[in-house]
Scaffold this motif. Structure first.
Motif, PDB file in Angstrom:
ATOM      1  N   HIS A 265      -5.683   0.911  -7.230  1.00 25.60           N
ATOM      2  CA  HIS A 265      -4.673   1.738  -7.908  1.00 25.60           C
ATOM      3  C   HIS A 265      -4.594   1.443  -9.406  1.00 25.60           C
ATOM      4  O   HIS A 265      -3.787   2.056 -10.106  1.00 25.60           O
ATOM      5  CB  HIS A 265      -3.297   1.515  -7.260  1.00 25.60           C
TER       6      HIS A 265
ATOM      7  N   VAL B 118      -3.328  -1.123 -10.846  1.00 26.47           N
ATOM      8  CA  VAL B 118      -1.956  -1.583 -11.152  1.00 26.47           C
ATOM      9  C   VAL B 118      -1.951  -3.050 -11.585  1.00 26.47           C
ATOM     10  O   VAL B 118      -2.486  -3.914 -10.891  1.00 26.47           O
ATOM     11  CB  VAL B 118      -1.048  -1.378  -9.913  1.00 26.47           C
TER      12      VAL B 118
ATOM     13  N   LEU C 151       2.533   1.698  -3.402  1.00 27.98           N
ATOM     14  CA  LEU C 151       1.582   2.103  -4.447  1.00 27.98           C
ATOM     15  C   LEU C 151       1.251   3.586  -4.335  1.00 27.98           C
ATOM     16  O   LEU C 151       1.011   4.261  -5.340  1.00 27.98           O
ATOM     17  CB  LEU C 151       0.306   1.260  -4.359  1.00 27.98           C
ATOM     18  N   ALA C 152       1.250   4.072  -3.090  1.00 29.17           N
ATOM     19  CA  ALA C 152       0.938   5.499  -2.887  1.00 29.17           C
ATOM     20  C   ALA C 152       2.143   6.380  -3.212  1.00 29.17           C
ATOM     21  O   ALA C 152       2.005   7.582  -3.420  1.00 29.17           O
ATOM     22  CB  ALA C 152       0.498   5.723  -1.439  1.00 29.17           C
TER      23      ALA C 152
ATOM     24  N   LEU D 192      -5.934  -3.836  -3.369  1.00 28.92           N
ATOM     25  CA  LEU D 192      -5.011  -2.708  -3.550  1.00 28.92           C
ATOM     26  C   LEU D 192      -4.669  -2.510  -5.025  1.00 28.92           C
ATOM     27  O   LEU D 192      -4.630  -1.388  -5.522  1.00 28.92           O
ATOM     28  CB  LEU D 192      -3.725  -2.944  -2.752  1.00 28.92           C
TER      29      LEU D 192
ATOM     30  N   GLU E  89       4.295   6.292  -9.468  1.00 28.59           N
ATOM     31  CA  GLU E  89       3.756   5.494 -10.563  1.00 28.59           C
ATOM     32  C   GLU E  89       4.340   4.088 -10.534  1.00 28.59           C
ATOM     33  O   GLU E  89       5.552   3.923 -10.386  1.00 28.59           O
ATOM     34  CB  GLU E  89       4.108   6.131 -11.917  1.00 28.59           C
ATOM     35  N   THR E  90       3.471   3.096 -10.674  1.00 30.37           N
ATOM     36  CA  THR E  90       3.932   1.714 -10.664  1.00 30.37           C
ATOM     37  C   THR E  90       3.626   1.080 -12.013  1.00 30.37           C
ATOM     38  O   THR E  90       2.499   1.179 -12.510  1.00 30.37           O
ATOM     39  CB  THR E  90       3.228   0.923  -9.537  1.00 30.37           C
TER      40      THR E  90
ATOM     41  N   GLU F 189       0.836  -1.205   0.000  1.00 29.14           N
ATOM     42  CA  GLU F 189       0.000   0.000   0.000  1.00 29.14           C
ATOM     43  C   GLU F 189       0.875   1.261   0.000  1.00 29.14           C
ATOM     44  O   GLU F 189       0.641   2.195  -0.765  1.00 29.14           O
ATOM     45  CB  GLU F 189      -0.920  -0.026   1.224  1.00 29.14           C
TER      46      GLU F 189
END
Ligand code: PLP
Length: 376
Positions: free
Chosen positions: A162, A164, A125-126, A158, A129-130, A122
């Motif tokens: 996001h 992702v 990810l915050a 998660l 950019e992933t 988490e």
């Protein structure tokens, strides 16, 4: 040399006669396996895998082993979504080297006995950019750990929150000696963001080089295009041999036989560790797979390796499986320069990966007692 380094099956696991017979039947039954064909793989095998995963065959790309698929996936994702690649620490060393070669900015996520820490995920990810998350949730290479079902749900939530993409690498899931399999991330998420990868290397034979990727439709087409531009067609004979094995109902019995051989080895290693190293180190107790993780060593793993090799035993140092160590190894300077990388390195020096898949049970007993003599 007694090898705890090789992540390879014991020679008895490979049924040469059965596979030779399947190869012969595969050519005789369908001579088109000797021709060029679709880059995404042998049609009947794609169809079977598609049914198994509940997707259209076009969403399955059969690759030359899982690792080739990893290269295509990473190239595709890094081009489409530039950003950091999140990996478990420790993780499989070959992808770390591939990511370094591709110039990826790799960030490591802490793990414990239940697999990757979702809070660490988490936070990362915050943080920016992933591009994608790479995870080996079941019988992880190198740690042997399995992500709990509760954490799987959090990882999927998660990733969805996001947007992702996730690469779930699962070559060991079917090599289970006991216990109930948890749901895959792919099943929990539905396959919109999660790409599921696996391989017949651990369930049939690694020399066949047959792996597969189940991806969202658009990505699947792009992976197939990469396959075509790299090698035109994959080796259909190997893929059709696997299909023949499945078609004649021999896959499951062969897997049971392999699991019986490997379970003995896992038990021999756990037994020997309990006998010789109780209280001197800690280790994971995997319900399947090839590896266990030795932790809290009283001696630097590099020093242990030097002494062990002189005495005829080899293994892989834990530091080889951490991004920070990967940076040293490839000296490309792309890995995280952070405090977390330094913490990884400190942790890594007291750890080792022991593969129980290759050596015989009696060699395992002897090898562990040699390691223990340096640790006590
Ligand atoms: C986690 C993981 N992924 C992928 C692979 C590559 O397997 P393949 O033989 O299918 O390329 C391995 C092999 O050891 C592995 O441990």
């Amino acid at each position: 040399m007694i090898s705890f380094a090789r992540g390879a099956p014991a020679p008895e696991c490979l049924d040469a006669e059965l596979l030779a017979d399947c190869a012969r039947s595969a050519i005789e039954g369908d001579p088109s396996v000797l021709a060029y064909g679709p880059g995404g793989g042998y049609g009947p095998l794609r169809e079977w895998l598609g049914r198994r995963h509940g997707v259209e065959p076009a969403r399955v790309v059969v690759t030359n082993g899982g690792l080739q698929g990893f290269v295509f996936y990473a190239e595709e994702l890094l081009a489409e979504r530039p950003g950091r690649v999140l990996v478990e620490a420790p993780t499989y060393d070959r992808p770390l080297k591939i990511l370094a070669r591709l110039g990826a900015d790799v960030r490591s996520l802490a793990m414990d006995g239940e697999g990757l820490d979702p809070d660490a995920l988490e936070r990362e990810l915050a943080a920016g950019e992933t591009s994608f998350l790479y995870t080996i949730p079941t019988f992880q290479n190198p740690s042997g750990r399995t992500l709990s079902t509760e954490r799987r749900r959090r990882v999927v939530e998660l990733a969805a929150a996001h947007g992702v993409p996730v690469l779930e690498d699962d070559p060991y899931g079917l090599v289970r000696y006991e216990g109930e399999p948890p749901p895959s991330l792919h099943e929990l998420e539905g396959g919109e963001l999660v790409t599921y990868a696996s391989s017949f290397s651990k369930t049939v034979a690694p020399g066949l080089r047959v792996g597969w990727f189940v991806s969202p439709a658009g990505l699947s087409a792009r992976l197939e295009a990469r396959a075509v531009s790299n090698y035109i067609s994959p080796p259909f004979l190997a893929q059709a041999t696997v299909h023949e094995l499945i078609d004649r109902g021999a896959f499951e019995p062969n897997l049971e036989r392999i699991k019986g051989l490997l379970r003995q080895r896992r038990d021999a290693m756990l037994g020997a560790l309990g006998q010789h190293l109780e209280g001197e180190a800690a280790w994971s107790e995997p319900e399947g797979g090839y590896f266990l993780w030795l932790d809290r060593l009283q001696l630097d793993a590099g020093e242990l390796l030097t002494r062990a090799e002189a005495a005829g035993v080899t293994f892989v140092k834990g530091s080889d499986f951490f991004p920070a160590a990967g940076r040293e190894a490839v000296s490309s300077g792309v890995f995280a320069r952070s405090a977390s990388a330094r913490a990884d390195a400190d942790l890594a020096h007291r750890t080792a990966r022991l593969a129980f898949s290759y050596a015989s049970p009696s060699e395992i007993d002897e090898g562990v007692s040699i390691l223990a003599s340096f640790l006590r």
